[in-house]
Design a protein around this motif. Structure first.
Motif, mmCIF file in Angstrom:
data_model
loop_
_atom_site.group_PDB
_atom_site.id
_atom_site.type_symbol
_atom_site.label_atom_id
_atom_site.label_comp_id
_atom_site.label_asym_id
_atom_site.label_seq_id
_atom_site.Cartn_x
_atom_site.Cartn_y
_atom_site.Cartn_z
ATOM 1 N N ALA A 163 0.835 -1.201 0.000
ATOM 2 C CA ALA A 163 0.000 0.000 0.000
ATOM 3 C C ALA A 163 0.866 1.246 0.000
ATOM 4 O O ALA A 163 0.575 2.220 -0.682
ATOM 5 C CB ALA A 163 -0.926 -0.012 1.217
ATOM 6 N N LYS A 164 1.959 1.196 0.795
ATOM 7 C CA LYS A 164 2.818 2.367 0.872
ATOM 8 C C LYS A 164 3.516 2.636 -0.449
ATOM 9 O O LYS A 164 3.714 3.775 -0.844
ATOM 10 C CB LYS A 164 3.856 2.185 1.980
ATOM 11 N N THR A 165 3.911 1.593 -1.141
ATOM 12 C CA THR A 165 4.588 1.817 -2.409
ATOM 13 C C THR A 165 3.623 2.289 -3.487
ATOM 14 O O THR A 165 4.030 2.905 -4.457
ATOM 15 C CB THR A 165 5.297 0.530 -2.888
ATOM 16 N N ASN A 166 2.331 2.012 -3.295
ATOM 17 C CA ASN A 166 1.344 2.497 -4.255
ATOM 18 C C ASN A 166 0.996 3.966 -4.021
ATOM 19 O O ASN A 166 0.438 4.630 -4.864
ATOM 20 C CB ASN A 166 0.063 1.665 -4.177
ATOM 21 N N LYS A 167 1.303 4.453 -2.825
ATOM 22 C CA LYS A 167 1.050 5.848 -2.516
ATOM 23 C C LYS A 167 1.943 6.719 -3.390
ATOM 24 O O LYS A 167 3.025 6.323 -3.789
ATOM 25 C CB LYS A 167 1.363 6.069 -1.022
ATOM 26 N N ILE A 168 1.474 7.954 -3.680
ATOM 27 C CA ILE A 168 2.279 8.836 -4.526
ATOM 28 C C ILE A 168 3.419 9.400 -3.693
ATOM 29 O O ILE A 168 3.407 10.543 -3.253
ATOM 30 C CB ILE A 168 1.413 9.978 -5.106
ATOM 31 N N THR A 169 4.405 8.552 -3.366
ATOM 32 C CA THR A 169 5.593 9.047 -2.690
ATOM 33 C C THR A 169 6.477 9.730 -3.711
ATOM 34 O O THR A 169 6.308 9.561 -4.917
ATOM 35 C CB THR A 169 6.374 7.894 -2.046
ATOM 36 N N ILE A 170 7.444 10.507 -3.232
ATOM 37 C CA ILE A 170 8.309 11.243 -4.152
ATOM 38 C C ILE A 170 9.127 10.287 -5.019
ATOM 39 O O ILE A 170 9.394 10.541 -6.183
ATOM 40 C CB ILE A 170 9.218 12.226 -3.385
ATOM 41 N N LYS B 33 14.571 21.079 -14.791
ATOM 42 C CA LYS B 33 14.054 22.004 -13.779
ATOM 43 C C LYS B 33 12.542 21.919 -13.647
ATOM 44 O O LYS B 33 12.004 21.997 -12.539
ATOM 45 C CB LYS B 33 14.487 23.437 -14.105
ATOM 46 N N ILE B 34 11.850 21.774 -14.764
ATOM 47 C CA ILE B 34 10.393 21.699 -14.668
ATOM 48 C C ILE B 34 9.980 20.398 -13.983
ATOM 49 O O ILE B 34 8.999 20.364 -13.229
ATOM 50 C CB ILE B 34 9.725 21.860 -16.048
ATOM 51 N N GLU B 35 10.754 19.331 -14.182
ATOM 52 C CA GLU B 35 10.475 18.072 -13.490
ATOM 53 C C GLU B 35 10.668 18.240 -11.986
ATOM 54 O O GLU B 35 9.893 17.721 -11.178
ATOM 55 C CB GLU B 35 11.391 16.966 -14.003
ATOM 56 N N GLN B 36 11.687 18.987 -11.586
ATOM 57 C CA GLN B 36 11.936 19.234 -10.168
ATOM 58 C C GLN B 36 10.750 19.929 -9.507
ATOM 59 O O GLN B 36 10.350 19.581 -8.390
ATOM 60 C CB GLN B 36 13.184 20.108 -10.001
ATOM 61 N N ILE B 37 10.177 20.908 -10.200
ATOM 62 C CA ILE B 37 9.079 21.671 -9.611
ATOM 63 C C ILE B 37 7.812 20.826 -9.539
ATOM 64 O O ILE B 37 7.076 20.875 -8.547
ATOM 65 C CB ILE B 37 8.861 22.977 -10.411
ATOM 66 N N VAL B 38 7.565 20.034 -10.563
ATOM 67 C CA VAL B 38 6.441 19.091 -10.522
ATOM 68 C C VAL B 38 6.625 18.135 -9.352
ATOM 69 O O VAL B 38 5.684 17.834 -8.595
ATOM 70 C CB VAL B 38 6.326 18.329 -11.861
ATOM 71 N N LYS B 39 7.839 17.665 -9.167
ATOM 72 C CA LYS B 39 8.154 16.745 -8.071
ATOM 73 C C LYS B 39 7.911 17.410 -6.715
ATOM 74 O O LYS B 39 7.394 16.785 -5.780
ATOM 75 C CB LYS B 39 9.614 16.306 -8.194
ATOM 76 N N LEU B 40 8.270 18.693 -6.606
ATOM 77 C CA LEU B 40 8.081 19.430 -5.356
ATOM 78 C C LEU B 40 6.597 19.535 -4.989
ATOM 79 O O LEU B 40 6.215 19.315 -3.837
ATOM 80 C CB LEU B 40 8.699 20.823 -5.482
ATOM 81 N N VAL B 41 5.767 19.853 -5.963
ATOM 82 C CA VAL B 41 4.329 19.963 -5.699
ATOM 83 C C VAL B 41 3.750 18.599 -5.328
ATOM 84 O O VAL B 41 2.943 18.474 -4.402
ATOM 85 C CB VAL B 41 3.588 20.565 -6.906
ATOM 86 N N LEU B 42 4.170 17.552 -6.034
ATOM 87 C CA LEU B 42 3.713 16.204 -5.707
ATOM 88 C C LEU B 42 4.142 15.807 -4.296
ATOM 89 O O LEU B 42 3.393 15.146 -3.574
ATOM 90 C CB LEU B 42 4.263 15.203 -6.728
ATOM 91 N N HIS B 43 5.332 16.220 -3.918
ATOM 92 C CA HIS B 43 5.836 15.906 -2.579
ATOM 93 C C HIS B 43 4.967 16.590 -1.518
ATOM 94 O O HIS B 43 4.632 15.977 -0.486
ATOM 95 C CB HIS B 43 7.288 16.351 -2.453
ATOM 96 N N TYR B 44 4.612 17.840 -1.761
ATOM 97 C CA TYR B 44 3.728 18.553 -0.817
ATOM 98 C C TYR B 44 2.391 17.823 -0.700
ATOM 99 O O TYR B 44 1.872 17.627 0.416
ATOM 100 C CB TYR B 44 3.504 19.996 -1.277
ATOM 101 N N ILE B 45 1.833 17.446 -1.826
ATOM 102 C CA ILE B 45 0.540 16.742 -1.818
ATOM 103 C C ILE B 45 0.673 15.407 -1.095
ATOM 104 O O ILE B 45 -0.186 15.008 -0.313
ATOM 105 C CB ILE B 45 0.022 16.562 -3.261
ATOM 106 N N ASP B 46 1.771 14.709 -1.344
ATOM 107 C CA ASP B 46 2.011 13.422 -0.684
ATOM 108 C C ASP B 46 2.042 13.570 0.838
ATOM 109 O O ASP B 46 1.468 12.754 1.571
ATOM 110 C CB ASP B 46 3.356 12.867 -1.180
ATOM 111 N N LYS B 47 2.672 14.646 1.321
ATOM 112 C CA LYS B 47 2.812 14.862 2.764
ATOM 113 C C LYS B 47 1.533 15.372 3.410
ATOM 114 O O LYS B 47 1.312 15.188 4.614
ATOM 115 C CB LYS B 47 3.935 15.860 3.030
ATOM 116 N N ASN B 48 0.669 16.015 2.636
ATOM 117 C CA ASN B 48 -0.468 16.710 3.226
ATOM 118 C C ASN B 48 -1.838 16.140 2.869
ATOM 119 O O ASN B 48 -2.833 16.522 3.507
ATOM 120 C CB ASN B 48 -0.442 18.190 2.828
ATOM 121 N N ALA B 49 -1.913 15.290 1.868
ATOM 122 C CA ALA B 49 -3.225 14.834 1.391
ATOM 123 C C ALA B 49 -3.473 13.344 1.550
ATOM 124 O O ALA B 49 -4.602 12.888 1.356
ATOM 125 C CB ALA B 49 -3.426 15.232 -0.068
ATOM 126 N N TYR B 50 -2.448 12.570 1.911
ATOM 127 C CA TYR B 50 -2.604 11.113 1.969
ATOM 128 C C TYR B 50 -2.646 10.598 3.399
ATOM 129 O O TYR B 50 -2.115 11.237 4.307
ATOM 130 C CB TYR B 50 -1.455 10.439 1.221
#
Length: 469
Positions: free
Chosen positions: A30-37, A452-469
Motif C-alpha cells: 500500500a505504501k509503495t502504491n502511494k504517490i511518494t516522491i 528544472k520543470i520536473e523538479q518543480i512538478v516533483k516538489l508539488v507532488l511531494h507537498y501533496i504526498d505529505k499533506n493529502a494522503y
C-alpha cells in the motif's frame, strides 16, 4: 501425544507468521502504491510536459490572449486533457468550464508609428514590438489616426503647470522626466493635459535592467476611468530619434484600429480529484496556473508564452495525471484550476475566489507561473502576504529535502494574490527569468529546462504526498 502437540504448536506458529507477513506485505504494498516522491520520480513524463508546452506555445494559439478565439481553443485543449485524465467536473460547471465576462481591447492590424514631414512624406518608420509597444489605446475611438508635433516634457511638474505646451501634441517622457510614475499616472497625465498621445522611454540598455526587450501586455485602457488617449513605450534608441525629430519640427503619426468588448465571455478550466476520506475530502489543495498570455502582434509574429505560462499549465496537467494514475487516491481533494485573464489583471482568479466552485475555508493554494527556466537560478517560492508564510516555509523545507535550489520571496504578481486577498494560504512557484524574452516573441521552447520543470512538478507532488494522503 507430545509429538502431536509439538506439531500443532509449529503449525500455529507458522500460521501466525504467514498472517503477520501477509499483513506487513500488504502494508508495504500500500505504501509503495502511494504517490511518494520516489514513485512520482518514475511516473513523471517529461516528454509529455514538453509536448504540452510546445502545443500551447504554437502558432495555433497565437499567444492565447484572453478574449480571442485562440484563447478559447487553448481552454478546449485543457478541457480535453482534464477529461482524458479523468478529473471530475462539478455540476456547477459547463464541462469543466467556468465562464465569466471581462472587458477586452484587441488590435485588428499592425500598429503604425512613423515620422513625417509637414507634407506627409515618411521620414522614418518604427517596428511594432521591436521599437515600440502600446500601454493604452483610446476611450474616444476604435480607429486611431493621429498626426501631431512632438513635445518634450521636462518633468511631470512642468507639464502639469503649463498645459498649453502639451495640448494637441504628442508628449515625450524621458526616463528622468517620468520619475518612476506608473502607467496609469502617465495615461492620466497625457489626458489631463489634453495631449493627443504620450510616449515614454523604456530602458533596455541598463546593466541592472529587468527586461532585455520591450514587453507586450494587454492594454491598460479597459481598467481606466473616464477619458484617456494613447500611451506607448519605446526603446532608448527610438526615444533619442523622436527627441531629435521634435527639435527638427517633424510630426509623428500613430495609426491603430482595435475592437473593444465590454462583456467578452472567457473561461477558467477546473477539474477535481475528490478525496477518498469522508471527512478530509472537504479540505482542498488547489493547484493553479494561468494559461492565457499576451497574444498576436498582427505583423507575422506572436508572443508564444512558452515559459509564461505554458510551462505552469503543463506542470498542472502532469501533476493531475500522476496523482490520478496512482493506485491509492488522496484523502483530501485536489483541485486543479487553469486560470484565464492573469495577464489582464488576475481576472480569472479574482472571479473564482468571488464565485468559488468548492469551499475556500479549508484550502491551500499552490500557483505555478514561469517554471522550468533554462537559466541557472533558484526557484522562488513567493508569498503575496503573511497569510502564506507558513505554506511558504513548508514548501521551502521540502525543496531543501529534495535537493532543489530554492529561495523565499515576497511577490504578489500572479493568481495566488487573489487567494491571499480572501485569506487562503497561497504561494507561487516561479523562475524569475525576466530577460528570456519575457512578453515578446522570444519566449519560446528554448527557454525551458526539462530537468528544472520536473523538479518543480516533483516538489508539488511531494507537498501533496505529505499533506493529502
Amino acid at each position: 501425544m507430545n509429538n502431536f502437540k509439538r506439531l500443532s504448536c509449529i503449525f500455529i506458529l507458522l500460521l501466525c507468521f504467514c498472517i503477520v507477513f501477509s499483513s506487513c506485505s500488504g502494508e508495504k504494498s500500500a505504501k509503495t502504491n502511494k504517490i511518494t516522491i520516489n514513485a512520482a520520480e518514475n511516473m513523471i513524463d517529461e516528454t509529455g510536459i514538453l509536448a504540452t508546452i510546445e502545443e500551447l506555445s504554437s502558432d495555433k494559439y497565437k499567444g492565447r490572449l484572453a478574449g480571442t478565439e485562440e484563447n478559447e481553443l487553448a481552454a478546449q485543449y485543457l478541457v480535453d486533457h482534464f477529461k482524458k485524465i479523468g478529473l471530475v467536473s462539478s455540476p456547477k460547471l459547463e464541462n469543466y468550464v467556468q465562464k465569466y465576462y471581462t472587458q477586452v481591447q484587441i488590435i485588428k492590424n499592425e500598429p503604425v508609428l512613423q515620422l513625417e514631414d509637414k507634407e506627409g512624406n515618411v521620414v522614418k518608420s518604427f517596428k511594432y514590438v521591436e521599437n515600440f509597444v502600446i500601454r493604452a489605446l483610446s476611450s474616444q475611438t476604435q480607429d486611431i489616426d493621429i498626426k501631431a508635433p512632438l513635445y518634450k516634457a521636462e518633468d511631470m511638474e512642468a507639464i502639469n503647470t503649463s498645459k498649453e505646451d502639451a495640448k494637441g501634441k504628442i508628449c515625450l517622457f524621458s526616463l528622468s522626466s517620468r520619475q518612476n510614475a506608473s502607467t496609469t499616472e502617465m495615461v492620466e497625465t497625457v489626458s489631463q493635459n489634453e495631449a493627443l498621445a504620450g510616449i515614454g522611454e523604456f530602458d533596455i540598455k541598463s546593466e541592472d535592467r529587468k527586461h532585455s526587450n520591450l514587453t507586450v501586455t494587454p492594454f491598460r485602457g479597459p481598467w481606466m476611468r473616464g477619458s484617456y488617449n494613447p500611451y506607448m513605450l519605446v526603446d532608448n534608441d527610438t526615444f533619442v530619434e523622436l527627441a531629435q525629430a521634435a527639435d527638427k519640427g517633424l510630426y509623428l503619426r500613430f495609426i491603430c484600429s482595435f475592437e473593444e468588448d465590454f462583456r467578452k465571455p472567457v473561461s477558467n478550466v477546473i477539474g477535481l480529484i475528490e478525496g477518498s476520506d469522508p471527512k478530509l475530502k472537504n479540505e482542498y489543495i488547489i493547484v493553479g496556473a494561468h494559461f492565457d498570455h499576451v497574444g498576436d502582434n498582427k505583423n507575422g509574429t506572436y508572443n508564444s508564452g512558452a515559459l509564461d505560462n505554458a510551462s505552469g499549465t503543463a506542470g498542472l496537467v502532469e501533476i493531475a495525471r500522476v496523482i490520478k494514475s496512482g493506485k491509492i487516491q488522496p484523502k483530501k481533494s485536489i483541485l486543479f484550476i487553469a486560470f484565464n485573464g492573469e495577464e489582464s489583471g488576475f481576472t480569472g482568479s479574482e472571479y473564482y475566489v468571488n464565485n468559488p466552485v468548492y469551499p475556500l475555508d479549508r484550502a491551500a493554494m499552490i500557483n505555478m507561473d514561469m517554471i522550468g527556466a533554462s537559466k541557472e537560478m533558484p526557484i522562488t517560492i513567493a508569498s503575496a502576504d503573511k497569510s502564506g508564510y507558513g505554506l511558504q516555509d513548508e514548501m521551502y523545507e521540502y525543496a531543501r529535502a529534495l535537493g532543489i535550489e530554492a529561495r523565499k520571496g515576497d511577490m504578489a504578481g500572479s493568481d495566488h494574490y487573489s487567494f491571499a486577498q480572501v485569506g487562503v494560504a497561497s504561494v507561487m512557484l516561479i523562475d524569475e527569468d525576466w530577460g528570456n524574452g519575457y512578453h515578446s516573441p522570444n519566449d519560446n521552447m528554448e527557454d525551458i529546462s526539462k530537468t528544472k520543470i520536473e523538479q518543480i512538478v516533483k516538489l508539488v507532488l511531494h507537498y501533496i504526498d505529505k499533506n493529502a494522503y
